[in-house]
Design a protein around this motif. Structure first.
Motif, short mmCIF file in Angstrom:
data_model
loop_
_atom_site.label_atom_id
_atom_site.label_comp_id
_atom_site.label_asym_id
_atom_site.label_seq_id
_atom_site.Cartn_x
_atom_site.Cartn_y
_atom_site.Cartn_z
N ASP A 3 34.69 15.39 39.15
CA ASP A 3 35.35 16.23 38.16
C ASP A 3 35.85 17.53 38.78
OD1 ASP A 3 34.80 14.32 36.25
OD2 ASP A 3 32.91 15.27 35.65
N TRP A 4 35.09 18.07 39.72
CA TRP A 4 35.51 19.31 40.39
C TRP A 4 36.80 19.07 41.18
CZ3 TRP A 4 30.63 22.10 42.72
CH2 TRP A 4 29.73 22.36 41.69
N LEU A 5 36.88 17.93 41.86
CA LEU A 5 38.07 17.63 42.65
C LEU A 5 39.30 17.49 41.75
CD1 LEU A 5 36.62 15.09 45.25
CD2 LEU A 5 37.18 17.49 45.61
N VAL A 6 39.11 16.83 40.61
CA VAL A 6 40.23 16.70 39.68
C VAL A 6 40.66 18.06 39.16
CG1 VAL A 6 40.91 15.77 37.42
CG2 VAL A 6 39.60 14.35 39.01
N TRP A 7 39.70 18.89 38.79
CA TRP A 7 40.03 20.24 38.31
C TRP A 7 40.73 21.05 39.40
CZ3 TRP A 7 38.10 24.90 40.23
CH2 TRP A 7 38.44 26.04 39.50
N LEU A 8 40.25 20.92 40.65
CA LEU A 8 40.87 21.65 41.75
C LEU A 8 42.32 21.23 41.93
CD1 LEU A 8 40.43 23.58 44.19
CD2 LEU A 8 39.78 21.58 45.51
N GLN A 33 35.88 25.09 33.16
CA GLN A 33 37.34 25.14 33.31
C GLN A 33 37.97 26.10 32.30
OE1 GLN A 33 38.82 21.11 33.18
NE2 GLN A 33 37.23 20.35 34.56
N ASP A 34 37.19 27.13 31.95
CA ASP A 34 37.65 28.13 30.98
C ASP A 34 37.45 29.52 31.58
OD1 ASP A 34 38.37 29.63 28.82
OD2 ASP A 34 36.62 29.11 27.59
#
Length: 388
Positions: free
Chosen positions: A108-113, A280-281
């Motif tokens: 999930d972190w990679l997608v958000w990045l 992510q906020d």
């Protein structure tokens, strides 16, 4: 030994003392050089001596309860071992689960990045590159030859580090052994040191040792208390703010808080990144700012003045310089010793300044009406000398 009186001029004063004491200056320089050369193996002895120094007052109190020295040391070691095991059993599962959550959240972190963080920073990935499982697999497959060479080099490095790992484990196992024997024989060691000091210097050395002992004891007890309080505060406050890695961040901030501002800076960076990836906020960072703002206020205005006080007298810049200088000269052992040594040196510098203002070298060629250097009045709560 030359028994001529010390000459009155500054040049003769320096020449006289160099001629009288040059062998001991060479011995001191040789011991310092030996300490630098033996730096890699000093860690268990330094840590063991520190633990013995901290535990000696407790052992002395137990001896006053009619326990033998060895029995008192065994009681202290048993209590410390049980406390360490209890802390390990309490903290290890929580830290383990937080790290597992960290690993599970990496996709999930990679997608958000890729989808949010990098575009907001104006950074674009090359065409066809995706930061997900399939994308990373494609990158590895495309550059397999380079990756294979990297893995081989990494494996060779790890193999070469096997000896270093064994040495580290052996040093960790030596710490309790060294601390046990030093703590058991602490009084004999202090008596031996007292016996090799020239009798004419004993009053002055006793005064310096007493003041240094008080400053060093206050520093160690106070700083450890501040570190524990900050770790507890940040872990609880960040957990209340909703951060999943609150315990990990709190422990990191507490462990490195002995360096001014470094603990807070590192903690803010880790907490901000973890909170952004988790929620992510950006508005969630307000709570991070509130937590660290209150933490800085508590550290500077409540915890440090209350638990450490002003007896040490080390400026924050001096603390940072001492840690960096210790690390440069002696590595990890130097970092451990930097602040205690700096606290003792601060005591010695105050006494050295008073002696310097009274010395012929300072007063040579000055008007006869120059007033004498003011003597520092003895404090009512002056600590007693640790030398028996």
């Amino acid at each position: 030994m030359n028994t001529d009186p010390v000459p009155g001029t500054a040049e003769d004063y320096v020449r006289f003392h160099l001629r009288e004491h040059w062998p001991w200056l060479l011995v001191g320089a040789g011991l310092l050089l030996l300490a630098v050369m033996l730096g890699p193996i000093l860690m268990p002895f330094v840590v063991g001596a520190g633990l013995a120094y901290v535990g000696d007052p407790i052992v002395d109190r137990l001896q006053r309860l009619r326990l033998s020295r060895t029995a008192a040391v065994c009681v202290v070691f048993t209590a410390l071992t049980l406390a360490g095991l209890a802390a390990l059993l309490l903290l290890a599962p929580m830290v383990y689960h937080q790290f597992l959550a960290l690993l599970r959240n990496i996709p999930d972190w990679l997608v958000w990045l890729q989808t949010q963080a990098l575009p907001r920073l104006g950074v674009a990935l090359p065409a066809g590159v995706q930061l997900d499982a399939e994308g990373l697999k494609a990158i590895v497959t495309q550059h397999w030859s380079e990756a294979g060479g990297f893995v081989q080099a990494a494996w060779e490095r790890v193999s070469q580090s096997g000896k270093l790992l064994l040495i580290t484990v052996a040093n960790l196992l030596l710490i309790p052994v060294v601390s046990f024997y030093l703590l058991r024989d602490w009084d004999d060691l202090i008596a031996w040191i007292r016996g090799v000091i020239p009798p004419r210097y004993l009053p002055k050395v006793g005064e310096l040792a007493g003041e240094a002992d008080g400053v060093l004891g206050a520093f160690i007890r106070g700083q450890l208390s501040v570190m524990a309080a900050l770790a507890l505060y940040y872990a609880v406050a960040l957990w209340a703010a909703g951060l999943d890695l609150a315990l990990v961040v709190g422990l990191i901030v507490g462990l490195i808080s002995f360096i001014p501002y470094l603990g807070s800076i590192v903690g803010v960076l880790i907490a901000v990144i973890a909170m952004l990836v988790q929620t992510q906020d950006p508005t969630s960072l307000i709570w991070i700012a509130v937590v660290f703002g209150i933490g800085q206020f508590l550290e500077g205005n409540v915890l440090t003045p209350w638990l450490v006080g002003d007896r040490i007298g080390l400026h924050p810049v001096a603390v940072i310089f001492a840690v960096m200088a210790g690390g440069q000269l002696f590595g990890f052992v130097g970092v451990l010793l930097a602040l205690p040594v700096a606290a003792v040196l601060a005591v010695m510098m105050r006494h050295t300044k008073r002696q310097w203002l009274l010395s012929p070298l300072y007063r040579a060629g000055t008007p006869q009406s120059l007033p004498a250097a003011p003597a520092q009045p003895p404090a009512s709560d002056e600590p007693t000398s640790p030398l028996p």
